[in-house]
Design an enzyme around this catalytic site. Structure first.
Site, PDB file in Angstrom:
ATOM      1  N   ASP A   6       0.858  -1.181   0.000  1.00  0.00           N
ATOM      2  CA  ASP A   6       0.000   0.000   0.000  1.00  0.00           C
ATOM      3  C   ASP A   6       0.898   1.236   0.000  1.00  0.00           C
ATOM      4  O   ASP A   6       1.777   1.371   0.852  1.00  0.00           O
ATOM      5  CB  ASP A   6      -0.866  -0.054   1.275  1.00  0.00           C
ATOM      6  CG  ASP A   6      -2.028   0.922   1.201  1.00  0.00           C
ATOM      7  OD1 ASP A   6      -2.100   1.692   0.225  1.00  0.00           O
ATOM      8  OD2 ASP A   6      -2.847   0.907   2.136  1.00  0.00           O
ATOM      9  N   ASP A 101      -3.357   2.638  -5.612  1.00  0.00           N
ATOM     10  CA  ASP A 101      -2.223   2.650  -4.689  1.00  0.00           C
ATOM     11  C   ASP A 101      -2.079   1.412  -3.821  1.00  0.00           C
ATOM     12  O   ASP A 101      -1.277   1.398  -2.913  1.00  0.00           O
ATOM     13  CB  ASP A 101      -2.262   3.912  -3.816  1.00  0.00           C
ATOM     14  CG  ASP A 101      -3.547   3.995  -3.002  1.00  0.00           C
ATOM     15  OD1 ASP A 101      -4.471   3.202  -3.284  1.00  0.00           O
ATOM     16  OD2 ASP A 101      -3.623   4.834  -2.099  1.00  0.00           O
ATOM     17  N   GLU A 102      -2.870   0.376  -4.053  1.00  0.00           N
ATOM     18  CA  GLU A 102      -2.634  -0.823  -3.258  1.00  0.00           C
ATOM     19  C   GLU A 102      -2.912  -2.083  -4.074  1.00  0.00           C
ATOM     20  O   GLU A 102      -3.700  -2.067  -5.019  1.00  0.00           O
ATOM     21  CB  GLU A 102      -3.448  -0.811  -1.954  1.00  0.00           C
ATOM     22  CG  GLU A 102      -4.929  -0.783  -2.149  1.00  0.00           C
ATOM     23  CD  GLU A 102      -5.706  -0.763  -0.827  1.00  0.00           C
ATOM     24  OE1 GLU A 102      -5.368  -1.541   0.079  1.00  0.00           O
ATOM     25  OE2 GLU A 102      -6.650   0.026  -0.728  1.00  0.00           O
TER      26      GLU A 102
END
Lengths: 384, 373
Positions: A6, A101-102
């Site tokens: 993350d 973003d993860e």
């Protein structure tokens, strides 16, 4: 072992990286200093003032008047996200992105090449720092649920490995809110029964969770025991795309529910188009105040990714299923499945005008969203 | 009725009309052939109520009359006969006796007066068209017509007849399945009137007309007449009638791209060969082939997650900025097969817009929508 990776304060960190003069200052992406809009992301400096994602910009400004507000550059974040994704793919093909973003990674098959999962996690974290100049938090555990909790706990700049034998000890002291799906009201329900930690929860009979949360209680019970057997599904094998929202207050107003469906569908359709997919089936998930949950779906004769097409079915499903009065609703979810890859879509010579118009609207709104962010443009009214 | 007919002529008669005989037994009489005596010949007629075909074949008429007989049984019987004369005779209660050499068959028939009749022909527009030309026009458009398309109208061909010059007319055939389009034009003599809006003819009728054109060896030109909801084709002793499809054909002119300024030319056989080879590994059903255009070359590739990949490069004269798109290989091959020259030119605008393939001198134009890769 499963890795959950993350990026720390992703949007804000990209901005800080690209504009060094911002470093050390509170940075907010999304919203504007006049107090319009909501915070899409805040860097850690801004968070130290209590600013959080999804907070109205006006409130953020009150908390930190000197905060710097930036317009989101989604296209740029998407590009950086793709670079990061490429790094993941160097280590394993089993990468399941959750958002820009993860992502979850299953590196079990690559351990002979790169060392054990912990070594792989370290290499990825270092490679992201060296090549992309951004910081990632990594959680490594036997399954998805525990890996995600581990990366969250380590933030920022975290690196946390939970060995299989340590899972229960790791989870036990954590508050129940760490369980996937427990929000404010779930927390309150459990607190009334004197359950605050995962340890307390798992001491209670399974039946109790079923009574409080219905079938979904079974899932919670499994999580509390550190069990989660969902596999990592790579992007190209995605079978469905969904989005759901739990309301602050249970809703029974059809117009309000309808407007939530519009928002959910917009997001799902946009993700569908971004991945160059079309869907044959539209599904709706409704969780009532008593936690009874129903899912209903409807299939189309032809796969589509047009917001309007998906929306009219979702709204039909909502209306049909609200006829029988079941009380207020606490959660609404919208999903599409039976996805067809864009590459086998044969172009049409004769597009009827209303279809063409709807596709034109989607192209234009996608463009605006990629430039100014998801919340930059929205459908008005009920949308049906 | 009693006739003597040569086995060869009898078989030719059955085969001429066989294509429209109903295979399903929903209306039993439609699985039959109607045979009628005329002077020194016998006519064969079959219909599925949409398309009707009639052919005349020489026969010795001993007793005038008519019969209906199961097309399949008659065909099966005659096929097994040896060369030589065959006698066909009606018996009481519509029974039919068929004899050849030492074989004798007695099969049931149906009352000939119950057989659907050839619809009355009162044509408004009538033209003469060269048989070779007409067959070629059909060959170069039929492939683009729909096959069980959901939009029923696309399973037919649009035929337009326009005024060309003082004395001549222009016939235009248009076929599309919604993904590609083919248009051919040719000159015809002596239309007494025109039909610019056009008629939509079912694919089945066009196929039968093509068959009749290719098999015909009579002097003169075939005649086409358009009447009230009916197309009639006549050449020699063959008569084909077809009901027209009602409805609006899509506005095909709007689908023809303008301003396709990226012209790519190559040896037609190079492109055809590469398409055939690469599409071996394309995903079934779609025949999707990736088409990458670069300066001086085209790279074709295909991949099938379960089988593997294929790639081939071909030389092409093209300058400027290329792009990557995809096509159903079948669609490109069909259109290329209509080109007579050795060199083919593909005209593009951009990756996601339609490709134009044409041969102006031969009155041919085709539009193909790309596939997204």
């Amino acid at each position: 072992m499963i890795l959950h990776i993350d990026m720390d304060a992703f949007y804000a960190s990209v901005e800080e990286r690209d504009q060094p003069e911002l470093r050390g200052k509170p940075v907010i992406v999304g919203g504007n200093p006049k107090g319009r809009g909501v915070v899409a992301a805040a860097n850690y400096k801004a968070r130290s003032y209590g600013i959080r994602s999804a907070m109205p910009a006006s409130q953020a400004r009150r908390l930190c008047p000197e905060a710097i507000f930036l317009a989101p550059r989604i296209a740029c974040y998407a590009e950086v996200s793709e670079q990061i994704h490429q790094i993941f793919l160097n280590y394993t093909p089993l990468v399941e992105p959750l958002s820009l973003d993860e992502a979850f990674l299953d590196a079990t098959g690559s351990e002979k090449l790169f060392g054990d999962s912990e070594a792989i996690g370290r290499q990825i974290k270092e490679e992201i720092k060296a090549k992309i100049h951004l910081c990632a938090s990594v959680g490594i555990a036997p399954n998805k649920f525990v890996a995600k909790v581990a990366s969250d706990l380590g933030k920022p700049d975290g690196f946390l490995v939970v060995q299989p034998e340590a899972v229960q000890a790791f989870l036990d002291p954590l508050p129940v809110r760490r369980l996937w799906g427990i929000g404010k009201s779930g927390d309150q329900i459990l607190a009334k029964k004197g359950i605050r930690t995962i340890h307390q929860l798992r001491q209670r009979p399974r039946r109790l969770l079923r009574e409080c949360f219905g079938l979904w209680g079974e899932q919670l019970w499994a999580f509390a025991h550190g069990r989660d057997d969902r596999p990592v599904i790579p992007d190209h094998e995605v079978k469905s795309i969904s989005n759901e929202t739990t309301f602050e207050k249970d809703l029974d107003d059809i117009d309000l529910l309808q407007s939530h469906i519009v928002t959910l569908t917009e997001q799902v359709a946009w993700r569908l188009r971004r991945q160059d997919l079309r869907a044959r089936t539209v599904g709706l998930k409704i969780r009532f105040a008593d936690f009874k949950t129903i899912t209903r779906s409807h299939s189309l004769p032809k796969a589509t990714h047009t917001t309007q097409d998906l929306l009219s079915i979702a709204i039909d499903l909502l209306k049909t299923n609200l006829k029988k009065k079941q009380g207020p609703i606490r959660l609404l979810g919208m999903a599409v499945s039976h996805l067809v890859p864009g590459e086998i879509i044969q172009g049409e010579l004769f597009i009827n005008e209303s279809q063409q118009k709807q596709q034109g609207i989607d192209v234009a709104t996608d463009l605006i969203k990629s430039k100014y962010g998801q919340s930059a443009i929205k459908r008005g009214g009920g949308g049906a | 009725m009693k006739i003597k007919i040569d086995r060869k002529d009898l078989l030719a008669g059955i085969q001429r009309v066989h294509g429209v005989v109903e295979k399903k037994n929903t209306m039993p009489i439609l699985t039959h052939i109607l045979m009628n005596t005329q002077d020194q010949s016998v006519s064969f007629f079959a219909t599925d109520l949409e398309v009707g075909i009639q052919g005349h074949f020489p026969a010795e008429v001993i007793e005038a009359g008519s019969i209906t007989v199961s097309a399949r049984k008659l065909h099966e019987i005659v096929r097994e006969f040896q060369e030589g004369p065959v006698s066909i005779q009606s018996d009481t209660n519509y029974w039919i006796v068929i004899e050849s050499g030492k074989s004798r068959f007695r099969i049931v028939g149906l009352p000939p007066e119950e057989f659907p009749v050839v619809p009355p022909i009162n044509s408004e527009t009538s033209i003469e068209i060269n048989a070779t030309l007409f067959s070629s026009l059909i060959r170069r458009t039929l492939f683009a017509a729909g096959e069980n398309a959901a939009q029923y109208i696309l399973n037919g061909l649009l035929i337009q007849i326009e005024k060309n010059s003082e004395r001549n007319g222009l016939i235009r055939l248009i076929a599309t399945d919604g993904h590609r389009l083919a248009i051919t034009e040719g000159e015809v003599s002596g239309p007494n009137s025109f039909n610019e809006e056009g008629i939509i003819v079912p694919k089945k009728a066009i196929l039968e007309i093509k068959k009749a054109l290719d098999e015909g060896d009579v002097e003169g030109n075939p005649n086409l007449s358009i009447g009230d909801n009916l197309l009639v084709y006549r050449w020699g002793s063959v008569l084909i009638t077809s009901r027209l499809v009602e409805g609006d054909f899509p506005n095909y002119q709007k689908a023809i791209p303008v301003g396709n300024d990226k012209h790519v030319s190559m040896q037609k056989s190079d492109l055809e060969g590469a398409l055939r080879r690469v599409s071996v590994l394309a995903r079934e059903k779609t025949s999707a082939v990736k088409f990458s255009l670069e300066a001086g070359r085209i790279i074709l590739s295909a991949s099938n997650p379960e089988m593997g990949e294929a790639q081939e490069e071909i030389e092409a004269s093209f300058e400027g900025e290329g792009f990557v798109t995809g096509f159903n290989a079948r669609y490109l091959l069909d259109a290329l097969s209509a080109i007579t020259k050795e060199e083919a030119v593909l005209e593009f605008k951009q990756a996601d817009s339609p490709c134009l393939i044409k041969e102006k001198s031969e009155g041919f134009l085709s539009v193909i929508m790309p596939m997204r890769v």
